[in-house]
Design a protein around this motif. Structure first.
Motif, PDB file in Angstrom:
ATOM      1  N   GLU A  97      50.317 -12.151  61.359  1.00 54.12           N
ATOM      2  CA  GLU A  97      51.206 -11.806  60.241  1.00 54.12           C
ATOM      3  C   GLU A  97      51.824 -10.420  60.451  1.00 54.12           C
ATOM      4  O   GLU A  97      52.985 -10.192  60.126  1.00 54.12           O
ATOM      5  N   PHE A  98      51.037  -9.516  60.988  1.00 58.34           N
ATOM      6  CA  PHE A  98      51.531  -8.163  61.252  1.00 58.34           C
ATOM      7  C   PHE A  98      52.575  -8.182  62.356  1.00 58.34           C
ATOM      8  O   PHE A  98      53.662  -7.626  62.205  1.00 58.34           O
ATOM      9  N   TRP A  99      52.266  -8.823  63.468  1.00 58.78           N
ATOM     10  CA  TRP A  99      53.149  -8.794  64.631  1.00 58.78           C
ATOM     11  C   TRP A  99      54.452  -9.537  64.377  1.00 58.78           C
ATOM     12  O   TRP A  99      55.516  -9.092  64.811  1.00 58.78           O
ATOM     13  N   ILE A 100      54.364 -10.662  63.689  1.00 57.86           N
ATOM     14  CA  ILE A 100      55.567 -11.471  63.479  1.00 57.86           C
ATOM     15  C   ILE A 100      56.371 -10.970  62.282  1.00 57.86           C
ATOM     16  O   ILE A 100      57.559 -10.686  62.403  1.00 57.86           O
ATOM     17  N   ASN A 101      55.721 -10.851  61.135  1.00 56.68           N
ATOM     18  CA  ASN A 101      56.450 -10.501  59.918  1.00 56.68           C
ATOM     19  C   ASN A 101      56.830  -9.030  59.876  1.00 56.68           C
ATOM     20  O   ASN A 101      57.999  -8.673  59.814  1.00 56.68           O
ATOM     21  N   CYS A 102      55.841  -8.186  59.883  1.00 60.01           N
ATOM     22  CA  CYS A 102      56.050  -6.753  59.679  1.00 60.01           C
ATOM     23  C   CYS A 102      56.828  -6.126  60.834  1.00 60.01           C
ATOM     24  O   CYS A 102      57.889  -5.530  60.627  1.00 60.01           O
ATOM     25  N   LEU A 103      56.315  -6.259  62.037  1.00 60.75           N
ATOM     26  CA  LEU A 103      56.995  -5.646  63.175  1.00 60.75           C
ATOM     27  C   LEU A 103      58.295  -6.360  63.524  1.00 60.75           C
ATOM     28  O   LEU A 103      59.231  -5.723  64.004  1.00 60.75           O
ATOM     29  N   GLY A 104      58.354  -7.649  63.246  1.00 65.30           N
ATOM     30  CA  GLY A 104      59.596  -8.390  63.498  1.00 65.30           C
ATOM     31  C   GLY A 104      60.748  -7.878  62.650  1.00 65.30           C
ATOM     32  O   GLY A 104      61.846  -7.618  63.158  1.00 65.30           O
ATOM     33  N   ILE A 105      60.502  -7.711  61.371  1.00 63.22           N
ATOM     34  CA  ILE A 105      61.569  -7.212  60.492  1.00 63.22           C
ATOM     35  C   ILE A 105      61.828  -5.731  60.746  1.00 63.22           C
ATOM     36  O   ILE A 105      62.969  -5.272  60.651  1.00 63.22           O
ATOM     37  N   LEU A 106      60.796  -4.969  61.086  1.00 63.45           N
ATOM     38  CA  LEU A 106      61.006  -3.563  61.449  1.00 63.45           C
ATOM     39  C   LEU A 106      61.933  -3.477  62.663  1.00 63.45           C
ATOM     40  O   LEU A 106      62.899  -2.701  62.667  1.00 63.45           O
ATOM     41  N   ALA A 107      61.668  -4.273  63.688  1.00 68.15           N
ATOM     42  CA  ALA A 107      62.516  -4.270  64.886  1.00 68.15           C
ATOM     43  C   ALA A 107      63.942  -4.685  64.539  1.00 68.15           C
ATOM     44  O   ALA A 107      64.918  -4.084  65.016  1.00 68.15           O
ATOM     45  N   MET A 108      64.074  -5.697  63.683  1.00 70.93           N
ATOM     46  CA  MET A 108      65.402  -6.154  63.286  1.00 70.93           C
ATOM     47  C   MET A 108      66.154  -5.066  62.518  1.00 70.93           C
ATOM     48  O   MET A 108      67.355  -4.859  62.737  1.00 70.93           O
ATOM     49  N   SER A 109      65.452  -4.357  61.640  1.00 72.65           N
ATOM     50  CA  SER A 109      66.125  -3.318  60.858  1.00 72.65           C
ATOM     51  C   SER A 109      66.518  -2.120  61.732  1.00 72.65           C
ATOM     52  O   SER A 109      67.578  -1.530  61.532  1.00 72.65           O
ATOM     53  N   ILE A 110      65.691  -1.778  62.714  1.00 67.49           N
ATOM     54  CA  ILE A 110      66.054  -0.703  63.647  1.00 67.49           C
ATOM     55  C   ILE A 110      67.245  -1.132  64.500  1.00 67.49           C
ATOM     56  O   ILE A 110      68.186  -0.353  64.707  1.00 67.49           O
ATOM     57  N   ALA A 111      67.225  -2.372  64.983  1.00 69.98           N
ATOM     58  CA  ALA A 111      68.342  -2.888  65.777  1.00 69.98           C
ATOM     59  C   ALA A 111      69.633  -2.894  64.955  1.00 69.98           C
ATOM     60  O   ALA A 111      70.704  -2.545  65.463  1.00 69.98           O
ATOM     61  N   THR A 112      69.527  -3.253  63.683  1.00 71.13           N
ATOM     62  CA  THR A 112      70.698  -3.260  62.803  1.00 71.13           C
ATOM     63  C   THR A 112      71.276  -1.860  62.684  1.00 71.13           C
ATOM     64  O   THR A 112      72.491  -1.664  62.784  1.00 71.13           O
ATOM     65  N   LEU A 113      70.412  -0.881  62.463  1.00 72.13           N
ATOM     66  CA  LEU A 113      70.888   0.503  62.337  1.00 72.13           C
ATOM     67  C   LEU A 113      71.551   0.961  63.641  1.00 72.13           C
ATOM     68  O   LEU A 113      72.642   1.552  63.617  1.00 72.13           O
ATOM     69  N   LEU A 114      70.914   0.682  64.762  1.00 72.70           N
ATOM     70  CA  LEU A 114      71.499   1.096  66.053  1.00 72.70           C
ATOM     71  C   LEU A 114      72.826   0.405  66.329  1.00 72.70           C
ATOM     72  O   LEU A 114      73.787   1.055  66.765  1.00 72.70           O
ATOM     73  N   LEU A 115      72.900  -0.894  66.079  1.00 77.47           N
ATOM     74  CA  LEU A 115      74.161  -1.617  66.292  1.00 77.47           C
ATOM     75  C   LEU A 115      75.260  -1.089  65.391  1.00 77.47           C
ATOM     76  O   LEU A 115      76.412  -0.962  65.805  1.00 77.47           O
ATOM     77  N   THR A 116      74.896  -0.764  64.161  1.00 76.41           N
ATOM     78  CA  THR A 116      75.879  -0.261  63.202  1.00 76.41           C
ATOM     79  C   THR A 116      76.388   1.128  63.611  1.00 76.41           C
ATOM     80  O   THR A 116      77.566   1.417  63.490  1.00 76.41           O
TER      81      THR A 116
END
Length: 119
Positions: A97-116
């Motif tokens: 749950e930690f690796w998929i949910n928490c870190l998955g969305i954290l990675a997605m949100s960091i990627a979103t900020l960098l892409l933006t």
């Protein structure tokens, strides 16, 4: 200097994911329940997470039209999932749950900020 959420698509994708997470958190499925119980988050406060995620979604959407708001909302999402990651480490709850949910969305949100910011 104005910081806009351009391109828009990363913010839209993140808003959809965070909104879906908020909707699922209303009546959490087992994997979300295990996650919240695993970090000893009090059940009487689970409702607050729904509102936080809905506000983040709103901020990401408003940020598509109002410069700066989307970036601030994106940074807020990153802060939320960094805090959630800390809670997982502190509770030593490092299951899937930690690796998929928490870190998955954290990675997605960091990627979103960098892409933006970089595109």
């Amino acid at each position: 200097m104005t910081i806009e959420s351009v391109p828009m698509w990363p913010s839209i994708v993140l808003a959809v994911v965070i909104f879906g997470d908020a909707v699922m958190s209303i009546k959490p499925p087992k994997f979300i329940q295990r996650c919240l119980d695993g970090v000893n988050f009090p059940r009487e406060w689970w409702w607050a997470l729904v509102y936080i995620k809905l506000l983040a979604t709103a901020g990401l959407i408003v940020g598509l039209y109002v410069p700066g708001i989307g970036i601030a909302a994106n940074v807020g999402v990153i802060a939320y999932f960094l805090a959630a990651s800390y809670a997982h480490f502190k509770a030593k709850f490092l299951k899937s749950e930690f690796w998929i949910n928490c870190l998955g969305i954290l990675a997605m949100s960091i990627a979103t900020l960098l892409l933006t910011l970089l595109l």
